[in-house]
Design a protein around this motif. Structure first.
Motif, short mmCIF file in Angstrom:
data_model
loop_
_atom_site.label_atom_id
_atom_site.label_comp_id
_atom_site.label_asym_id
_atom_site.label_seq_id
_atom_site.Cartn_x
_atom_site.Cartn_y
_atom_site.Cartn_z
N VAL A 1 24.59 49.13 53.05
CA VAL A 1 25.75 49.38 53.90
C VAL A 1 26.63 48.14 53.89
CG1 VAL A 1 26.60 49.92 56.20
CG2 VAL A 1 24.48 50.98 55.38
N ALA A 2 27.87 48.29 53.45
CA ALA A 2 28.87 47.23 53.55
C ALA A 2 29.54 47.40 54.90
CB ALA A 2 29.88 47.33 52.42
N THR A 3 29.31 46.47 55.81
CA THR A 3 29.60 46.71 57.23
C THR A 3 31.03 46.47 57.66
OG1 THR A 3 28.86 44.47 57.80
CG2 THR A 3 27.21 46.24 57.88
N GLY A 4 31.90 46.03 56.75
CA GLY A 4 33.31 45.84 57.10
C GLY A 4 33.80 44.44 56.79
N GLN A 5 35.07 44.35 56.43
CA GLN A 5 35.62 43.06 55.98
C GLN A 5 35.66 42.03 57.10
OE1 GLN A 5 39.95 42.41 55.61
NE2 GLN A 5 40.16 44.64 55.60
N MET A 6 35.41 40.79 56.69
CA MET A 6 35.51 39.66 57.60
C MET A 6 36.87 38.98 57.44
SD MET A 6 31.64 38.38 56.74
CE MET A 6 31.37 37.13 58.00
N CYS A 7 37.44 39.04 56.25
CA CYS A 7 38.79 38.60 55.92
C CYS A 7 39.06 39.13 54.52
CB CYS A 7 38.94 37.07 55.97
SG CYS A 7 37.85 36.17 54.85
N ASN A 8 40.23 38.87 53.94
CA ASN A 8 40.52 39.42 52.62
C ASN A 8 41.60 38.60 51.93
OD1 ASN A 8 43.36 40.72 52.83
ND2 ASN A 8 42.30 41.55 54.62
N THR A 9 41.76 38.88 50.64
CA THR A 9 42.88 38.32 49.88
C THR A 9 43.24 39.26 48.74
OG1 THR A 9 43.72 36.42 48.65
CG2 THR A 9 41.42 36.99 48.28
N LYS A 10 44.53 39.32 48.44
CA LYS A 10 45.02 40.03 47.26
C LYS A 10 45.40 39.05 46.16
CE LYS A 10 46.88 44.04 49.78
NZ LYS A 10 46.36 43.72 51.11
N LEU A 11 45.26 37.74 46.42
CA LEU A 11 45.69 36.71 45.48
C LEU A 11 44.60 36.47 44.44
CD1 LEU A 11 47.17 34.20 48.10
CD2 LEU A 11 48.42 35.88 46.70
N ILE A 12 44.42 37.45 43.56
CA ILE A 12 43.37 37.38 42.55
C ILE A 12 43.87 37.92 41.22
CG2 ILE A 12 41.21 37.40 43.89
CD1 ILE A 12 41.54 40.49 43.89
N LYS A 13 43.30 37.38 40.14
CA LYS A 13 43.62 37.84 38.80
C LYS A 13 42.41 37.59 37.91
CE LYS A 13 45.80 33.46 37.42
NZ LYS A 13 45.27 32.74 38.62
N PRO A 14 42.33 38.26 36.75
CA PRO A 14 41.20 38.04 35.86
C PRO A 14 41.00 36.56 35.53
CG PRO A 14 42.43 39.95 35.15
CD PRO A 14 43.24 39.31 36.24
N GLY A 15 39.75 36.14 35.55
CA GLY A 15 39.40 34.75 35.29
C GLY A 15 39.23 33.92 36.55
N ASP A 16 39.70 34.40 37.68
CA ASP A 16 39.58 33.64 38.93
C ASP A 16 38.12 33.56 39.36
OD1 ASP A 16 42.26 33.12 39.19
OD2 ASP A 16 42.65 34.74 40.62
N ARG A 17 37.76 32.44 39.96
CA ARG A 17 36.46 32.26 40.59
C ARG A 17 36.64 32.44 42.10
NH1 ARG A 17 34.97 27.59 40.90
NH2 ARG A 17 36.84 26.54 40.10
N VAL A 18 35.91 33.36 42.65
CA VAL A 18 35.99 33.67 44.07
C VAL A 18 34.67 33.27 44.72
CG1 VAL A 18 36.29 35.50 45.79
CG2 VAL A 18 37.57 35.59 43.63
N ARG A 19 34.76 32.56 45.83
CA ARG A 19 33.56 32.13 46.54
C ARG A 19 33.72 32.39 48.03
NH1 ARG A 19 34.13 27.30 45.70
NH2 ARG A 19 34.36 26.28 47.73
#
Length: 287
Positions: A254-272
């Motif tokens: 169960v994914a319980t709901g977003q804590m925050c978000n971003t749309k600033l992403i593109k292929p190759g980006d590292r997200v942590r």
């Protein structure tokens, strides 16, 4: 006599519309599932008509879950996501997740173009250790949490089965929610024993980074009902109250709901995503 005739006549006249609603629901589900399988996005002409009610929305999700291609091509149902607090006048909205798109960090094989990636959300995931079938009283937060095996730090990659033009044309919230609540894929990070983390522990703070730049902050308190455990209890009782025989099963996520978000992403980006006291999960956005 006249009243009885009127009631019978109304019932008979209502049947065709019910059949049409069912047919529309099945056609809507088929369009979405085939897009999931092929990766081909639905344009304005192909994108299904919006559900006419919340009941119709969930009937569509049920038809999606029971579609034969979900089992044969998408690995079957792997769990549920929760989001859109207050959407359509509901506490929240739930939607099924497919096993094929639940991948271990750093997310190899989860193609941004295939899933129509549109947003990244750090969340608290929970893996069930026991079934929670319907019963004669609702499950409390404590009851639901007692059935959780492990807490998983996850990054949800939201996606769309629509082209940008079709997405812009869908003005109904129910129309957007019908697309499995914009699910795409889940990147699974570290697992922790649920009993060790506890109900309050999953309300921790989170920081989201893209290429080592902090882009958002939040906490588990942003989940529907005020926390991941509360969100879990909501979906347990929600599924049990719906037609179709759905309930949470051992092994499901169960994914319980977003804590925050971003749309600033593109292929190759590292997200942590860094979760206070719990750890971190990192992914790479694949083309």
């Amino acid at each position: 006599m006249l009243r009885a005739y009127a009631v019978r006549h109304l019932a008979l006249c209502s049947r065709p519309s019910l059949t049409l609603i069912n047919a529309a629901m099945e056609a809507r589900a088929d369009a979405f599932v085939r897009s999931w399988v092929s990766g081909v996005k639905l344009g304005p002409e192909a994108y299904p008509e919006s559900p006419v009610s919340v009941a119709d929305l969930y009937a569509t999700h049920l038809a999606i879950a029971k579609h034969p291609l979900v089992e044969s091509e998408l690995g079957g149902i792997g769990g549920y996501k929760i989001g859109a607090p207050g959407g359509a006048g509901e506490v929240a909205i739930s939607a099924p997740l497919f096993k094929r798109f639940l991948v271990e960090a750093p997310g190899r094989g989860l193609s941004a173009s295939f899933i129509g990636l549109c947003q990244i959300e750090p969340e608290i995931g929970v893996v069930m250790g026991a079934d929670l079938p319907p019963r004669d009283r609702p499950y409390s937060v404590e009851d639901a949490w007692a059935a959780v095996d492990s807490v998983v730090l996850i990054i949800e990659c939201c996606g769309q089965r629509s082209t940008p033009e079709a997405a812009e044309a869908v003005t109904s919230a129910l129309g957007k929610y019908a697309d499995t609540l914009s699910s795409g894929g889940i990147v699974l990070g570290p697992r922790l024993p649920a009993a060790q983390v506890g109900i309050e522990g999953v309300k921790c703070a989170v920081e989201l980074f893209v290429n080592d730049e902090k882009v958002a902050t939040g906490s588990g308190k942003a989940a529907p009902q005020g926390g991941p455990a509360e969100s879990l209890a909501w979906v347990v009782n929600h599924l049990n109250s719906r037609p179709g025989g759905l309930y949470l099963k051992a092994g499901e996520l169960v994914a319980t709901g977003q804590m925050c978000n971003t749309k600033l992403i593109k292929p190759g980006d590292r997200v942590r995503a860094e979760y206070a006291q719990l750890g971190e999960v990192e992914m790479v956005v694949e083309p």
